[in-house]
Design a protein around this motif. Sequence first.
Motif, PDB file in Angstrom:
ATOM      1  N   ALA A  99      40.898 -14.089   0.488  1.00 23.58           N
ATOM      2  CA  ALA A  99      39.875 -14.379  -0.517  1.00 23.58           C
ATOM      3  C   ALA A  99      40.513 -14.828  -1.833  1.00 23.58           C
ATOM      4  CB  ALA A  99      39.011 -13.140  -0.746  1.00 23.58           C
ATOM      5  N   LEU A 100      41.598 -14.180  -2.216  1.00 22.19           N
ATOM      6  CA  LEU A 100      42.287 -14.562  -3.443  1.00 22.19           C
ATOM      7  C   LEU A 100      42.886 -15.953  -3.331  1.00 22.19           C
ATOM      8  CD1 LEU A 100      43.997 -11.183  -4.362  1.00 22.19           C
ATOM      9  CD2 LEU A 100      42.242 -12.351  -5.696  1.00 22.19           C
ATOM     10  N   ALA A 101      43.469 -16.260  -2.155  1.00 21.60           N
ATOM     11  CA  ALA A 101      44.060 -17.590  -1.952  1.00 21.60           C
ATOM     12  C   ALA A 101      42.987 -18.671  -2.069  1.00 21.60           C
ATOM     13  CB  ALA A 101      44.754 -17.657  -0.596  1.00 21.60           C
ATOM     14  N   ALA A 102      41.819 -18.420  -1.494  1.00 22.14           N
ATOM     15  CA  ALA A 102      40.730 -19.398  -1.581  1.00 22.14           C
ATOM     16  C   ALA A 102      40.239 -19.542  -3.020  1.00 22.14           C
ATOM     17  CB  ALA A 102      39.583 -18.972  -0.669  1.00 22.14           C
ATOM     18  N   ALA A 103      40.166 -18.427  -3.742  1.00 22.30           N
ATOM     19  CA  ALA A 103      39.708 -18.475  -5.133  1.00 22.30           C
ATOM     20  C   ALA A 103      40.708 -19.223  -6.012  1.00 22.30           C
ATOM     21  CB  ALA A 103      39.484 -17.066  -5.658  1.00 22.30           C
ATOM     22  N   LEU A 104      41.991 -19.025  -5.764  1.00 22.35           N
ATOM     23  CA  LEU A 104      43.002 -19.691  -6.585  1.00 22.35           C
ATOM     24  C   LEU A 104      42.949 -21.204  -6.427  1.00 22.35           C
ATOM     25  CD1 LEU A 104      46.004 -17.239  -6.094  1.00 22.35           C
ATOM     26  CD2 LEU A 104      44.689 -17.617  -8.189  1.00 22.35           C
ATOM     27  N   LEU A 105      42.515 -21.677  -5.275  1.00 25.34           N
ATOM     28  CA  LEU A 105      42.384 -23.127  -5.086  1.00 25.34           C
ATOM     29  C   LEU A 105      41.379 -23.720  -6.060  1.00 25.34           C
ATOM     30  CD1 LEU A 105      42.448 -23.443  -1.181  1.00 25.34           C
ATOM     31  CD2 LEU A 105      44.275 -24.008  -2.796  1.00 25.34           C
ATOM     32  N   GLN A 106      40.408 -22.910  -6.495  1.00 27.66           N
ATOM     33  CA  GLN A 106      39.427 -23.399  -7.461  1.00 27.66           C
ATOM     34  C   GLN A 106      40.015 -23.578  -8.860  1.00 27.66           C
ATOM     35  OE1 GLN A 106      35.521 -21.351  -7.266  1.00 27.66           O
ATOM     36  NE2 GLN A 106      36.331 -20.249  -5.492  1.00 27.66           N
ATOM     37  N   ALA A 107      41.208 -23.014  -9.060  1.00 25.41           N
ATOM     38  CA  ALA A 107      41.858 -23.106 -10.369  1.00 25.41           C
ATOM     39  C   ALA A 107      42.973 -24.142 -10.380  1.00 25.41           C
ATOM     40  CB  ALA A 107      42.412 -21.734 -10.766  1.00 25.41           C
ATOM     41  N   GLU A 108      43.024 -24.998  -9.368  1.00 28.40           N
ATOM     42  CA  GLU A 108      44.113 -25.971  -9.246  1.00 28.40           C
ATOM     43  C   GLU A 108      44.264 -26.831 -10.490  1.00 28.40           C
ATOM     44  OE1 GLU A 108      46.402 -26.802  -6.975  1.00 28.40           O
ATOM     45  OE2 GLU A 108      45.945 -25.368  -5.389  1.00 28.40           O
ATOM     46  N   THR A 109      43.174 -27.266 -11.078  1.00 29.58           N
ATOM     47  CA  THR A 109      43.250 -28.209 -12.198  1.00 29.58           C
ATOM     48  C   THR A 109      43.197 -27.532 -13.564  1.00 29.58           C
ATOM     49  OG1 THR A 109      40.848 -28.545 -12.175  1.00 29.58           O
ATOM     50  CG2 THR A 109      42.187 -30.032 -10.807  1.00 29.58           C
ATOM     51  N   ALA A 110      43.168 -26.207 -13.590  1.00 23.14           N
ATOM     52  CA  ALA A 110      43.122 -25.495 -14.870  1.00 23.14           C
ATOM     53  C   ALA A 110      44.476 -25.562 -15.562  1.00 23.14           C
ATOM     54  CB  ALA A 110      42.710 -24.044 -14.650  1.00 23.14           C
ATOM     55  N   ASP A 111      44.456 -25.656 -16.884  1.00 22.98           N
ATOM     56  CA  ASP A 111      45.697 -25.558 -17.654  1.00 22.98           C
ATOM     57  C   ASP A 111      46.146 -24.106 -17.742  1.00 22.98           C
ATOM     58  OD1 ASP A 111      45.747 -28.397 -18.539  1.00 22.98           O
ATOM     59  OD2 ASP A 111      43.935 -27.815 -19.619  1.00 22.98           O
ATOM     60  N   VAL A 112      45.178 -23.215 -17.834  1.00 24.63           N
ATOM     61  CA  VAL A 112      45.449 -21.785 -17.932  1.00 24.63           C
ATOM     62  C   VAL A 112      44.515 -21.056 -16.989  1.00 24.63           C
ATOM     63  CG1 VAL A 112      45.351 -19.741 -19.430  1.00 24.63           C
ATOM     64  CG2 VAL A 112      46.251 -21.904 -20.329  1.00 24.63           C
ATOM     65  N   LEU A 113      45.057 -20.133 -16.213  1.00 30.86           N
ATOM     66  CA  LEU A 113      44.266 -19.237 -15.371  1.00 30.86           C
ATOM     67  C   LEU A 113      44.384 -17.831 -15.932  1.00 30.86           C
ATOM     68  CD1 LEU A 113      42.691 -18.275 -12.853  1.00 30.86           C
ATOM     69  CD2 LEU A 113      44.897 -18.191 -11.641  1.00 30.86           C
ATOM     70  N   ILE A 114      43.245 -17.225 -16.232  1.00 32.28           N
ATOM     71  CA  ILE A 114      43.217 -15.852 -16.715  1.00 32.28           C
ATOM     72  C   ILE A 114      42.534 -15.004 -15.659  1.00 32.28           C
ATOM     73  CG2 ILE A 114      42.435 -14.283 -18.520  1.00 32.28           C
ATOM     74  CD1 ILE A 114      42.372 -16.676 -20.419  1.00 32.28           C
ATOM     75  N   THR A 115      43.264 -14.033 -15.127  1.00 30.82           N
ATOM     76  CA  THR A 115      42.688 -13.134 -14.137  1.00 30.82           C
ATOM     77  C   THR A 115      42.457 -11.766 -14.767  1.00 30.82           C
ATOM     78  OG1 THR A 115      44.806 -12.294 -13.283  1.00 30.82           O
ATOM     79  CG2 THR A 115      43.961 -14.344 -12.329  1.00 30.82           C
ATOM     80  N   SER A 116      41.545 -11.030 -14.197  1.00 30.75           N
ATOM     81  CA  SER A 116      41.267  -9.675 -14.661  1.00 30.75           C
ATOM     82  C   SER A 116      41.186  -8.769 -13.439  1.00 30.75           C
ATOM     83  CB  SER A 116      39.953  -9.636 -15.442  1.00 30.75           C
ATOM     84  OG  SER A 116      39.618  -8.310 -15.788  1.00 30.75           O
ATOM     85  N   GLY A 117      42.048  -7.750 -13.413  1.00 27.69           N
ATOM     86  CA  GLY A 117      42.101  -6.827 -12.280  1.00 27.69           C
ATOM     87  C   GLY A 117      43.212  -7.193 -11.324  1.00 27.69           C
ATOM     88  N   GLY A 118      43.694  -6.190 -10.629  1.00 26.86           N
ATOM     89  CA  GLY A 118      44.691  -6.433  -9.596  1.00 26.86           C
ATOM     90  C   GLY A 118      46.084  -6.723 -10.090  1.00 26.86           C
ATOM     91  N   ALA A 119      46.369  -6.458 -11.379  1.00 25.69           N
ATOM     92  CA  ALA A 119      47.684  -6.778 -11.929  1.00 25.69           C
ATOM     93  C   ALA A 119      48.605  -5.563 -12.020  1.00 25.69           C
ATOM     94  CB  ALA A 119      47.524  -7.398 -13.318  1.00 25.69           C
ATOM     95  N   SER A 120      48.133  -4.400 -11.537  1.00 25.63           N
ATOM     96  CA  SER A 120      48.937  -3.194 -11.645  1.00 25.63           C
ATOM     97  C   SER A 120      49.808  -3.023 -10.389  1.00 25.63           C
ATOM     98  CB  SER A 120      48.029  -1.983 -11.862  1.00 25.63           C
ATOM     99  OG  SER A 120      48.775  -0.859 -12.266  1.00 25.63           O
ATOM    100  N   VAL A 121      50.144  -1.784 -10.039  1.00 20.78           N
ATOM    101  CA  VAL A 121      51.127  -1.544  -8.976  1.00 20.78           C
ATOM    102  C   VAL A 121      50.531  -0.844  -7.757  1.00 20.78           C
ATOM    103  CG1 VAL A 121      53.077  -1.495 -10.558  1.00 20.78           C
ATOM    104  CG2 VAL A 121      51.817   0.619 -10.111  1.00 20.78           C
ATOM    105  N   GLY A 122      49.211  -0.722  -7.688  1.00 19.46           N
ATOM    106  CA  GLY A 122      48.598  -0.049  -6.554  1.00 19.46           C
ATOM    107  C   GLY A 122      48.654  -0.879  -5.280  1.00 19.46           C
TER     108      GLY A 122
END
Length: 393
Positions: free
Chosen positions: A224-247
């Motif tokens: 799901a994340l891989a598919a979502a990241l494809l939507q950000a292909e043309t963005a200059d900046v991608l800002i994500t929220s969540g999932g950046a910790s160590v769990g």
Amino acid sequence: MTGALGLEEAQARLLALAPLLPLEAVPMEAMLGRYLTGDLRAARTQPPADLSAMDGYAVTPGDGPWQIIGESRAGAPFADPLTPGQCIRISTGAVVPQGADRVLLQEDAWHEGATVAASQPAPPGRHIRARGFDFHEGDLLLTRGARMTPGRIALALAGGHAQAMAARRLRVAVMDSGDELAPDPARCLPHQIPASNGAMLAAMLAPLGCEVTRIGPVADDRAALAAALLQAETADVLITSGGASVGDHDLIKPAVAEWGAETAFWKVAIKPGKPLLVATRGAQVILGLPGNPVSSFVTAFLFALPLVRAAMGDPDPLPRAVTMPAGEPLPATGPRREFLRAVNDGGTVRLAGSQDSSALSALAAADCLIDRPAGAAALAAGEPVPVFHLQNG
């Protein structure tokens, strides 16, 4: 905390990665919030002639009386020079004719037929806006990096500029992720919480004038994340929220790595907001914010907003603190620099409520952040503290 960067070092390293955007010519009326990419000099003189500042009579030197021989209105000047003993009726903004040296206010004059006399004398130069008193052709009006406000747009137009060069609007993709996030806040199951971070971040970015695309919420799933990241292909900046910790289910770091991104740094020694991820994918910058809403807000304020401002041409993109007295005692701090949600109560700052990183009620009430150093002792009320003002209400 091993490897966590200090705030200033992390900010400097992030800003050094700001995308270089192509320049474009922008109509001046569309420049609100944009940054000039070069100095702007006046292409004309303002005002272009001596103008009347009031309604009344443009009179020649002397004490009068004067003979009225015509009128000058804004946009319709009196064409001939005046000779001694003559005057004309004049309106605010109208050109003062050659030979006149002052404007006699209409309430300070009386006239009978075509004759005008002064009931209240006016000294030479009174009520005349001299040619070029605002600026002359060639004067520096605005410097490179100036953010265009309504007043600056008016100045640039008055200076003869119909357009200006600015960086192309930054394209920002905002993605929130987490199995617990419900896209519809009105249909939220007991094990879910409404997805709010994406909307919050987009709202924080909106005043900066960048183009924001929302993605998500996305499940904690590699596919799901891989598919979502494809939507950000043309963005200059991608800002994500969540999932950046160590769990075990914090998958942003490996997901962006599989997408082709390289980690620039991870973790900053601040509270809230330690698990901050910064990565690059070619010229694209990925900023991974924590999922707790307060952590996401604070790191967006300290990192995402300065990054966007820098990319769009702001020469001084970091927020600036002011010093204010604490309105109540503040507790000692731990090993990380802390940013406390607070309220300016008209001269002092006090805590807005719970400092838990999930407490949205305190965040909504806050209009500033108190900056407390790591390992600081408790602080008494009245002691000075650095404060960052927020546009949060």
